[in-house]
Design a protein around this motif. Structure first.
Motif, PDB file in Angstrom:
ATOM      1  N   GLU A   1     -22.472  38.306  -6.960  1.00 28.80           N
ATOM      2  CA  GLU A   1     -22.433  36.853  -6.783  1.00 28.80           C
ATOM      3  C   GLU A   1     -21.313  36.511  -5.877  1.00 28.80           C
ATOM      4  N   ASP A   2     -20.279  37.189  -5.900  1.00 26.28           N
ATOM      5  CA  ASP A   2     -19.116  36.682  -4.765  1.00 26.28           C
ATOM      6  C   ASP A   2     -19.557  36.863  -3.447  1.00 26.28           C
ATOM      7  N   ARG A   3     -20.390  38.119  -3.166  1.00 26.10           N
ATOM      8  CA  ARG A   3     -20.771  38.389  -1.779  1.00 26.10           C
ATOM      9  C   ARG A   3     -21.560  37.306  -1.373  1.00 26.10           C
ATOM     10  N   SER A   4     -22.699  36.954  -2.192  1.00 27.83           N
ATOM     11  CA  SER A   4     -23.652  35.780  -1.789  1.00 27.83           C
ATOM     12  C   SER A   4     -22.861  34.398  -1.582  1.00 27.83           C
ATOM     13  N   LEU A   5     -21.835  34.338  -2.061  1.00 26.95           N
ATOM     14  CA  LEU A   5     -20.956  33.127  -1.885  1.00 26.95           C
ATOM     15  C   LEU A   5     -19.977  33.190  -0.530  1.00 26.95           C
ATOM     16  N   GLY A   6     -20.044  34.476  -0.224  1.00 26.16           N
ATOM     17  CA  GLY A   6     -18.971  34.695   0.970  1.00 26.16           C
ATOM     18  C   GLY A   6     -17.751  34.867   0.553  1.00 26.16           C
ATOM     19  N   LEU A   7     -17.276  35.202  -0.612  1.00 28.39           N
ATOM     20  CA  LEU A   7     -15.971  35.585  -0.983  1.00 28.39           C
ATOM     21  C   LEU A   7     -15.352  36.827  -0.433  1.00 28.39           C
ATOM     22  N   SER A   8     -16.178  37.716  -0.187  1.00 30.15           N
ATOM     23  CA  SER A   8     -15.793  38.945   0.233  1.00 30.15           C
ATOM     24  C   SER A   8     -15.157  38.954   1.722  1.00 30.15           C
TER      25      SER A   8
ATOM     26  N   HIS B   1     -15.171  48.006 -15.454  1.00 29.16           N
ATOM     27  CA  HIS B   1     -15.692  46.695 -14.942  1.00 29.16           C
ATOM     28  C   HIS B   1     -15.243  46.458 -13.458  1.00 29.16           C
ATOM     29  N   SER B   2     -13.782  46.914 -13.154  1.00 30.68           N
ATOM     30  CA  SER B   2     -13.302  46.847 -11.958  1.00 30.68           C
ATOM     31  C   SER B   2     -14.003  47.851 -10.938  1.00 30.68           C
ATOM     32  N   LYS B   3     -14.436  49.020 -11.461  1.00 28.79           N
ATOM     33  CA  LYS B   3     -15.055  50.112 -10.613  1.00 28.79           C
ATOM     34  C   LYS B   3     -16.224  49.396 -10.152  1.00 28.79           C
ATOM     35  N   GLY B   4     -17.049  49.011 -11.260  1.00 30.71           N
ATOM     36  CA  GLY B   4     -18.419  48.289 -10.775  1.00 30.71           C
ATOM     37  C   GLY B   4     -18.169  47.262  -9.723  1.00 30.71           C
ATOM     38  N   TYR B   5     -17.322  46.289  -9.858  1.00 35.93           N
ATOM     39  CA  TYR B   5     -16.813  45.278  -8.997  1.00 35.93           C
ATOM     40  C   TYR B   5     -16.697  45.897  -7.558  1.00 35.93           C
ATOM     41  N   GLN B   6     -15.976  46.889  -7.297  1.00 33.11           N
ATOM     42  CA  GLN B   6     -15.621  47.378  -6.211  1.00 33.11           C
ATOM     43  C   GLN B   6     -16.878  48.113  -5.508  1.00 33.11           C
ATOM     44  N   ALA B   7     -17.663  48.614  -6.480  1.00 32.13           N
ATOM     45  CA  ALA B   7     -19.119  49.268  -5.839  1.00 32.13           C
ATOM     46  C   ALA B   7     -19.907  48.098  -5.440  1.00 32.13           C
ATOM     47  N   GLY B   8     -20.173  46.989  -5.821  1.00 34.21           N
ATOM     48  CA  GLY B   8     -20.751  45.729  -5.689  1.00 34.21           C
ATOM     49  C   GLY B   8     -20.302  45.027  -4.395  1.00 34.21           C
ATOM     50  N   ILE B   9     -18.977  45.013  -4.161  1.00 36.46           N
ATOM     51  CA  ILE B   9     -18.706  44.349  -2.981  1.00 36.46           C
ATOM     52  C   ILE B   9     -18.646  45.368  -1.826  1.00 36.46           C
TER      53      ILE B   9
END
Length: 58
Positions: free
Chosen positions: A49-56, A13-21
């Protein structure tokens, strides 16, 4: 005393999150088992989703 490794599914899960960010495609999922792949994609979706909200910070 040995250090205990993290659960493989939470690691996926965390690796997927890192890839998405970082903007990687979901087609780049390195996992083959259904459970790990599902967790990786879940993390990837959260990151998108976090990227679209501007959280990255990128």
């Amino acid at each position: 005393m040995k250090r205990q490794k993290r659960d493989k599914l939470s690691r996926a899960h965390s690796k997927g999150y890192q890839a998405g960010i970082t903007g990687r495609s979901k087609e780049n999922c390195p996992f083959q088992t259904i459970q790990s792949r599902s967790q990786w994609l879940g993390g990837w979706r959260e990151a998108i989703e976090d990227r679209s909200l501007g959280l990255s910070s990128r």
